[in-house]
Design an enzyme around this catalytic site. Structure first.
Site, PDB file in Angstrom:
ATOM      1  N   HIS A 101       7.682  -3.724   0.468  1.00  0.00           N
ATOM      2  CA  HIS A 101       8.512  -2.862  -0.366  1.00  0.00           C
ATOM      3  C   HIS A 101       7.708  -2.426  -1.584  1.00  0.00           C
ATOM      4  O   HIS A 101       6.615  -2.928  -1.830  1.00  0.00           O
ATOM      5  CB  HIS A 101       9.824  -3.532  -0.767  1.00  0.00           C
ATOM      6  CG  HIS A 101       9.664  -4.781  -1.579  1.00  0.00           C
ATOM      7  ND1 HIS A 101      10.726  -5.537  -1.971  1.00  0.00           N
ATOM      8  CD2 HIS A 101       8.575  -5.421  -2.065  1.00  0.00           C
ATOM      9  CE1 HIS A 101      10.300  -6.568  -2.676  1.00  0.00           C
ATOM     10  NE2 HIS A 101       8.997  -6.523  -2.741  1.00  0.00           N
ATOM     11  N   SER A 143       6.466  -9.117   0.554  1.00  0.00           N
ATOM     12  CA  SER A 143       6.029  -8.459  -0.664  1.00  0.00           C
ATOM     13  C   SER A 143       4.561  -8.749  -0.958  1.00  0.00           C
ATOM     14  O   SER A 143       3.699  -8.407  -0.160  1.00  0.00           O
ATOM     15  CB  SER A 143       6.961  -8.893  -1.805  1.00  0.00           C
ATOM     16  OG  SER A 143       6.727  -8.174  -2.978  1.00  0.00           O
TER      17      SER A 143
END
Length: 194
Positions: free
Chosen positions: A125, A100
């Site tokens: 993501h 992330s």
């Protein structure tokens, strides 16, 4: 910042012995270790270390070693902006995982100096948030998360060479990369083999 026991190392010199916590010892070697979730406290420590190392020597490489599940986007952006305005080469290393927000920091290292260890993984993501409040508040939060998503996609596009459209498709759900796949995607440059 998560709490765990921080080991100490003994340095022996002709002048005697000194005890350092391991992170201070690494900092003496121009290594910043990001080994927790990224929050404002962690970001402040990382930024302070980066600024200290630039003040110490603006022409020597700084190593940012990452094993992080990600975290706050605003905290990550503060570290990112600091990395971008520093003069020294910033070599990034993914040890374990850069997920992330941490994956953005891996990719933001100086081109040609972004490394992944053989069994590491990188995860991208879309940003997320937990909303609460009135409908008006939720609408503002939704607009902000869309702005942050666009900003993060632009940053990743700049550092990976991927188009924003591809990044948007690829980050619609969790996208996990092996070390080799992270290099192919442009998140890193070099595989550090065991």
């Amino acid at each position: 910042m998560s709490q765990y026991t921080i080991p100490h190392v003994i340095e022996r010199t002709p002048a005697g012995e000194r005890s350092f916590d391991i992170f201070s010892r690494l900092l003496n070697e121009r290594i910043v270790f990001l080994g927790t979730e990224i929050d404002d406290g962690v970001a402040n420590v990382v930024m302070a270390q980066l600024l200290h190392l630039q003040a110490d020597s603006s022409d020597q490489e700084i190593g940012l070693y990452i094993n992080s599940p990600g975290g706050s986007t605003t905290a990550m952006l503060a570290i990112y902006d600091t990395m971008q305005f520093l003069r020294p080469t910033i070599a990034t290393y993914c040890m374990g995982q850069a997920a992330s927000a941490a994956a953005v920091l891996l990719a933001a290292g100086t081109k040609g100096h972004r490394h992944v260890l053989a069994h590491s993984r990188t995860l991208l993501h879309q940003p997320s948030t937990q909303g609460n409040g009135t409908i008006s508040d939720l609408a503002l939060q939704a607009a902000e998360i869309m702005r942050v998503r666009s900003q993060t996609e632009a940053i990743l596009s700049k550092h990976t060479g991927q188009t924003v459209e591809r990044l948007r498709r690829d980050t619609d759900r969790d996208r996990i990369f092996t070390a080799e796949e992270a290099i192919e995607y442009g998140l890193a440059d070099t595989l550090v083999a065991a």
